[in-house]
Scaffold this active site. Structure first.
Site, PDB file in Angstrom:
ATOM      1  N   ARG A  77       0.831  -1.207   0.000  1.00  0.00           N
ATOM      2  CA  ARG A  77       0.000   0.000   0.000  1.00  0.00           C
ATOM      3  C   ARG A  77       0.866   1.256   0.000  1.00  0.00           C
ATOM      4  NH1 ARG A  77      -5.152  -1.750   3.867  1.00  0.00           N
ATOM      5  NH2 ARG A  77      -5.684  -3.577   2.608  1.00  0.00           N
ATOM      6  N   GLU A 222     -14.450 -16.013  13.490  1.00  0.00           N
ATOM      7  CA  GLU A 222     -14.648 -15.759  12.062  1.00  0.00           C
ATOM      8  C   GLU A 222     -14.560 -17.058  11.260  1.00  0.00           C
ATOM      9  OE1 GLU A 222     -12.951 -12.984   8.380  1.00  0.00           O
ATOM     10  OE2 GLU A 222     -12.021 -12.865  10.356  1.00  0.00           O
ATOM     11  N   LYS A 265     -17.922 -12.869  13.246  1.00  0.00           N
ATOM     12  CA  LYS A 265     -17.739 -12.255  11.940  1.00  0.00           C
ATOM     13  C   LYS A 265     -18.056 -13.306  10.882  1.00  0.00           C
ATOM     14  CE  LYS A 265     -14.710  -9.641   8.879  1.00  0.00           C
ATOM     15  NZ  LYS A 265     -14.976 -10.444   7.673  1.00  0.00           N
TER      16      LYS A 265
END
Length: 325
Positions: A77, A222, A265
């Site tokens: 990034r 999750e 999640k």
């Protein structure tokens, strides 16, 4: 990610089955009802704090900022804006996020990478303190990645249980109050996920959740039925997701995990990538139905990552509030 608040219905039975399964629990009469409490919950000094933390994070209208990218991912990034992948640049990037004015109006928790949890701002203020001043609870990613399961068609299990208790103690002392662990299950039209993959990942999630709660951290559970290539239908994903959730909660109960002290999640219910994307309303309908069918009402909240933050649904038993970061 978006915060989802469940309105809870409590069903209390009038009796208890006599079984050796209940040896680890106590039966306490309360106002004429029977309440089952495990020894793990009774002796857990963090039990009340865990429930309060989970309720705080899942407050309607707020969500979780995922800033737990690995150093390698953060470097990619930074490269898009011509910056080198150095400790100083990663620190500056996280400081920009955490010090954004008014962030706490929309964010209740932030998942951090191990390096970031222990960093200070350039002015010498711990990131943990910057977040808490904004009314945001710090969290930490604790899994160590995916590994193939031998004998399967490329299915994976999540690693990270070794030394997890000691790491959780260190993270709690530093100020973290919740944790994240991601399990990934592949789906197709016929055989995936295998029972081996489902059971292995359900066990990993349950043991992780128990270790976190024993050391003061609210676990985000999750079990992701991952979106991938294929022409499997949205109905297939819904069916598999219900099946996976049922196994996960069975194992959470086997390990006496305090359901009021976790967050879930789940995945959005979507068909394979080779199938045209359904209307947002259809995705919302299947997702809500799956959660209502497979998630106990004791769970205080769910966090989902929305592909379309403009979708809004409000069935009778589920309230979804959303935001985008």
């Amino acid at each position: 990610m978006a915060a989802v608040a469940l309105s809870k219905s409590v069903f209390l039975g009038t009796g208890v089955a006599e079984s050796t399964m209940f040896k680890s629990t106590s039966v306490v009469p309360v106002r004429g009802h029977i309440v089952m409490t495990s020894n793990f919950e009774k002796t857990n000094r963090y039990a009340d704090e865990l429930k309060q933390t989970a309720a705080f994070i899942s407050a309607p209208g707020k969500g979780i900022l995922a800033s737990d990218e690995s150093n390698a991912t953060t470097g990619k990034r930074l490269a898009t804006v011509g910056m080198d992948n150095t400790v100083e640049n990663r620190q500056a990037w996280r400081e920009l996020l955490y010090s954004a004015p008014g962030l706490g109006n929309y964010i209740s928790g932030t998942i951090m990478f191990d390096e970031t949890l222990f960093q200070d701002s350039r002015a010498g203020v711990p990131f943990v303190d910057i977040l808490k001043k904004q009314g945001i609870l710090p969290g930490i990613k604790v899994d160590t990645g995916l590994q193939p399961i031998d004998g399967t068609d490329g299915e994976t299990a999540t690693q990270g249980l070794d030394g997890l208790a000691e790491r959780c103690q260190k993270y709690y002392q530093q100020g973290a109050r919740f944790a994240k662990w991601r399990a990934v299950l592949r789906v197709d039209n016929e055989v995936l996920p295998s029972s081996t993959a489902i059971l292995e990942n359900a066990h990993g999630l349950a043991r992780y959740a128990q270790i976190c709660q024993a050391n003061g951290l609210v676990p985000i559970v999750e079990p992701e039925v991952t979106l991938g290539e294929g022409d499997y239908s949205i109905e297939r994903t819904a069916y598999i997701s219900e099946k996976v959730n049922s196994h996960v909660f069975r194992l959470l109960n086997e390990y006496n995990v305090i359901l009021e002290g976790i967050l879930l999640k789940p995945n959005m219910i979507l068909p394979g990538l080779d199938v045209p994307t359904p209307a947002p309303e259809e995705v919302a309908r299947y997702t809500v139905r799956t959660m209502l069918r497979s998630v106990p009402g004791a769970v205080p909240g769910m966090v989902l990552q929305f592909k379309n933050p403009s979708v809004s649904v409000q069935p009778n038993a589920l309230r979804i509030s959303e935001f985008h970061v």
